[in-house]
Design a protein around this motif. Structure first.
Motif, mmCIF file in Angstrom:
data_model
loop_
_atom_site.group_PDB
_atom_site.id
_atom_site.type_symbol
_atom_site.label_atom_id
_atom_site.label_comp_id
_atom_site.label_asym_id
_atom_site.label_seq_id
_atom_site.Cartn_x
_atom_site.Cartn_y
_atom_site.Cartn_z
ATOM 1 N N LEU A 114 -70.960 25.270 -17.372
ATOM 2 C CA LEU A 114 -71.010 24.750 -16.278
ATOM 3 C C LEU A 114 -70.162 23.274 -16.232
ATOM 4 N N LEU A 115 -70.985 22.334 -17.901
ATOM 5 C CA LEU A 115 -70.117 21.309 -17.644
ATOM 6 C C LEU A 115 -68.238 21.354 -18.759
ATOM 7 N N GLN A 118 -66.092 22.307 -14.981
ATOM 8 C CA GLN A 118 -66.582 21.470 -13.687
ATOM 9 C C GLN A 118 -65.651 21.465 -12.755
ATOM 10 N N LEU A 123 -67.182 22.042 -9.050
ATOM 11 C CA LEU A 123 -68.293 21.655 -9.260
ATOM 12 C C LEU A 123 -68.440 20.148 -9.246
ATOM 13 N N ILE A 128 -74.390 21.156 -10.686
ATOM 14 C CA ILE A 128 -74.730 21.623 -12.005
ATOM 15 C C ILE A 128 -76.154 21.713 -12.696
#
Length: 156
Positions: A114-115, A118, A123, A128
């Motif tokens: 996810l990071l 992003q 996102l 997150i």
């Protein structure tokens, strides 16, 4: 929502592939190498087949989710890195492969992709931790369901 589907694909594919193929072509990723503490680096349940299938399936299906192949590949690769990190840590604590460690089993394999993705997945910094929380809860529920359906060997 795309992010959660990618995480589910990336982390679920090795489970499904194991169910389909059993032990065929399941070469341990660590090749049986032991770390300085005498414990396996990752353990026998982390296989080349699992990592390759995760990346291939997630990348291949990413466009169906409206996500690029690159984002799908990156998400899957980092989910696998997170999973390997968890296994590495669990081996240091002398936990058997497939032993449940709530949080350690889910956070790295969801947070890292996810990071990294992003921007590609649009996102926010709020999205997150929300996605990680949903993934942790969802993974615990889905794992137990797959166990009851005889898809998983363990309920976690």
């Amino acid at each position: 929502m795309q992010a959660l589907f990618l995480l589910t694909l990336a982390n679920g594919t090795p489970v499904i592939v194991k169910r389909i193929f059993g032990s065929r072509m399941a070469f341990p990723l660590d090749a049986g190498v032991q770390f300085l503490d005498g414990q396996p680096l990752f353990g026998s349940s982390k296989t080349v087949r699992g990592v390759v299938s995760s990346i291939a399936v997630t990348a291949g299906l990413a466009p169906l989710l409206g996500v690029s192949v690159v984002a799908g590949s990156l998400a899957a690769a980092l989910a696998m890195v997170g999973d390997l990190f968890s296994s590495f840590v669990k081996r240091r604590f002398r936990l058997r492969p497939s032993t449940q460690a709530i949080g350690l089993d889910q956070i790295p394999e969801s947070l890292l992709p996810l990071l990294a993705c992003q921007t590609m997945l649009s996102l926010t910094f709020t999205d997150i931790p929300v996605c990680v929380g949903i993934f942790v809860a969802g993974e615990l529920i889905i794992s137990r369901l797959l166990y009851r359906l005889h898809v998983r060997d363990q309920p976690f």
